[in-house]
Design a protein around this motif. Structure first.
Motif, PDB file in Angstrom:
ATOM      1  N   GLN A   1       0.817  -1.203   0.000  1.00  0.00           N
ATOM      2  CA  GLN A   1       0.000   0.000   0.000  1.00  0.00           C
ATOM      3  C   GLN A   1       0.856   1.262   0.000  1.00  0.00           C
ATOM      4  O   GLN A   1       0.605   2.200  -0.740  1.00  0.00           O
TER       5      GLN A   1
ATOM      6  N   SER B   1      -6.703  -2.927  -0.785  1.00  0.00           N
ATOM      7  CA  SER B   1      -8.119  -3.139  -1.089  1.00  0.00           C
ATOM      8  C   SER B   1      -8.297  -4.296  -2.068  1.00  0.00           C
ATOM      9  O   SER B   1      -7.385  -4.644  -2.820  1.00  0.00           O
ATOM     10  N   TYR B   2      -9.487  -4.858  -2.053  1.00  0.00           N
ATOM     11  CA  TYR B   2      -9.784  -5.959  -2.966  1.00  0.00           C
ATOM     12  C   TYR B   2      -9.773  -5.487  -4.416  1.00  0.00           C
ATOM     13  O   TYR B   2      -9.331  -6.197  -5.311  1.00  0.00           O
TER      14      TYR B   2
ATOM     15  N   HIS C   1     -12.074  -9.409   5.995  1.00  0.00           N
ATOM     16  CA  HIS C   1     -11.129  -9.018   4.958  1.00  0.00           C
ATOM     17  C   HIS C   1     -11.190  -9.980   3.781  1.00  0.00           C
ATOM     18  O   HIS C   1     -11.494 -11.171   3.940  1.00  0.00           O
ATOM     19  N   TRP C   2     -10.859  -9.482   2.592  1.00  0.00           N
ATOM     20  CA  TRP C   2     -10.962 -10.295   1.381  1.00  0.00           C
ATOM     21  C   TRP C   2     -10.017 -11.492   1.397  1.00  0.00           C
ATOM     22  O   TRP C   2     -10.308 -12.519   0.771  1.00  0.00           O
TER      23      TRP C   2
ATOM     24  N   ASP D   1     -17.170   3.282  -0.848  1.00  0.00           N
ATOM     25  CA  ASP D   1     -16.309   3.786   0.224  1.00  0.00           C
ATOM     26  C   ASP D   1     -15.117   4.490  -0.410  1.00  0.00           C
ATOM     27  O   ASP D   1     -14.291   3.869  -1.064  1.00  0.00           O
TER      28      ASP D   1
ATOM     29  N   PHE E   1     -16.924  -4.135   1.595  1.00  0.00           N
ATOM     30  CA  PHE E   1     -16.287  -2.935   2.132  1.00  0.00           C
ATOM     31  C   PHE E   1     -15.505  -3.358   3.378  1.00  0.00           C
ATOM     32  O   PHE E   1     -15.941  -3.124   4.506  1.00  0.00           O
TER      33      PHE E   1
ATOM     34  N   GLU F   1     -12.879  -2.474   5.072  1.00  0.00           N
ATOM     35  CA  GLU F   1     -12.455  -1.553   6.126  1.00  0.00           C
ATOM     36  C   GLU F   1     -13.653  -1.104   6.962  1.00  0.00           C
ATOM     37  O   GLU F   1     -13.578  -1.036   8.194  1.00  0.00           O
TER      38      GLU F   1
ATOM     39  N   ARG G   1     -14.435   5.301   8.904  1.00  0.00           N
ATOM     40  CA  ARG G   1     -15.294   4.857   7.800  1.00  0.00           C
ATOM     41  C   ARG G   1     -16.673   4.455   8.314  1.00  0.00           C
ATOM     42  O   ARG G   1     -17.694   4.790   7.708  1.00  0.00           O
TER      43      ARG G   1
END
Length: 437
Positions: free
Chosen positions: A61, A136-137, A168-169, A306, A387, A389, A410
């Motif tokens: 990231q 992120s996915y 989480h994915w 998001d 989503f 997060e 979030r």
């Protein structure tokens, strides 16, 4: 080819067999300093040496984190221990390691869009997502599309992480074997393989006091960084993963599908939970919660998108206005407590025309969240896609308050949006009914 001389531990040998298996998508998850990243970097070097001129992308990231953890530390260490004498040249302009046979291991941070787009504009034989709990996915899916190089190697996605929550994915793909966005069973579950690796499996390469340090962590951190377990919901949680999955819809796959989704909505709002964040490099401040919510003509609520992140005030205002326009929203909802009039002024600088409603956090986060959690329990809220997060923050709300490590920025934004669209409307209807009675 230079032969490796490094001796693997028992667990690393087991993991290495999985890395070399026919599986195309491989997750190494577990505690801190368990050898996950080392082993994948070793696999990348083996593959790069085997296929002349092949390319292998390593993504994280934040590029700065990747630079100091992998580029300057793990990859040179792997080369030194496993391939002594290997000439591993580092290009600090375009950030890649080049091997004598012309193969390259290319590095990038997803927080640098221009750099990431350049890397993902190429074809690769391997993709390594380092510390995927932060990725992120959607970014993962984009990266996987670049596994397309014809090099004679089997195309491989490698992923490592200290396990985040069960929302989480990574958990949904490798352990539930379902598509994270819609919950459908994977068409090729056998292509996904994983192994758990913990620091106790790597004692030969750790300081004597390291496990003692991890054992002194709070229980939640100990479970993640020592025992390498995915985090389940907290005790007496307001949300559960089953509740979140109950009404989930597949995310739109095209702009026409998104427009059709917009047509289903009676109202759409862009909800903002501001913070003191100065921009993408400000890791000390909380993120800006920025969530698009909707309600259809039957009263069903939706989380649509998001867009939360680390933005400067001007940055989040531009993102909010862009979302307001592209989703054809009718209002921007913003929490006023942080900065008061500054919040509205920031939005007004970006647009003179978008309606803004400021809301005040007169009650605690748990109290605000409870009526929204009740709507989820009743099946009245749908997530269009996954989503992770937001959902991880939801799972950390309990009857005793928020149990997460940082602010639920979030989730706060989502609660503000759904409160505006549904909770307050239900309250008004109940009030009118009592007055009429």
């Amino acid at each position: 080819m230079i032969q490796p001389t490094f001796a693997l531990t028992e667990k690393q040998t087991e993991a290495n067999a999985i890395l070399a298996s026919p599986a195309r998508h491989i997750l190494l998850r577990g505690g801190s300093r368990s050898g996950k990243t080392f082993l994948i970097c070793r696999a990348l070097l083996i593959r790069a040496l085997k296929a002349k001129g092949s390319t292998h992308a390593v993504l994280r990231q934040h590029f700065n984190h990747l630079k100091f953890s992998v580029i300057f530390d793990t990859m040179p260490k792997v080369a030194r221990l496993c391939y002594p004498g290997l000439d591993l040249h580092l290009d600090k302009t375009d950030w890649f390691h080049e091997l004598p046979n012309g193969s390259r291991i290319i590095y990038g941070g997803l927080d640098d869009k221009e750099r990431a787009d350049k890397i993902l504009g190429q074809e690769h034989s391997s993709i390594f997502l380092n510390e995927a709990s932060q990725i992120s996915y959607g970014a993962r899916n984009k990266a996987v599309t670049r596994l397309a190089q014809t090099s004679g190697l089997a195309l491989k996605e490698y992923v490592d992480c200290n396990p985040p929550s069960v929302s989480h994915w990574t958990y949904r793909l490798w352990y539930q074997k379902v598509e994270p966005n819609g919950g459908e069973e994977l068409a090729d579950p056998e292509a996904y393989a994983s192994i758990q690796m913990n620091p106790a499996d790597n004692l030969a390469n750790l300081p004597d006091t390291y496990l003692t340090q991890l054992q002194s962590l709070p229980e939640k951190d100990r479970k993640r960084f020592l025992h390498g377990e995915f985090l389940a919901q907290v005790d007496n949680a307001l949300w559960s993963l089953d509740i979140l999955d109950r009404k989930r819809e597949r995310r739109w796959g095209s702009e026409s599908e998104r427009q059709a989704l917009i047509e289903r909505m009676q109202r759409i709002v862009v909800a903002i939970d501001p913070s003191g964040c100065a921009g993408v490099e400000d890791q000390r401040s909380d993120e800006i919660g920025l969530v698009v919510c909707g309600v259809d003509f039957a009263g069903q609520g939706y989380i649509l998108e998001d867009l939360s992140g680390r933005y400067s005030p001007e940055g989040w205002a531009r993102v909010a206005i862009s979302a307001f326009e592209s989703w054809r929203a009718d209002t921007i909802i913003a929490e006023r407590n942080f900065g008061g009039a500054m919040v509205e002024s920031t939005i007004r600088t970006a647009s003179q025309y978008a309606p803004v409603k400021l809301v005040t956090a007169s009650r605690g986060k748990k109290v605000r969240a409870e009526p929204v959690a009740a709507l989820y329990e009743q099946g009245k809220i749908t997530h269009v896609g996954a989503f992770p997060e937001i959902e991880e923050q939801y799972l950390n709300f309990s009857t005793a308050g928020y149990q997460g490590g940082r602010s639920p920025d979030r989730a706060d934004a989502a609660v503000w949006g759904l409160t505006e669209l549904i909770v307050e409307q239900v309250s008004l209807i109940e009030l009118y009914s009592r007055l009429a009675g």
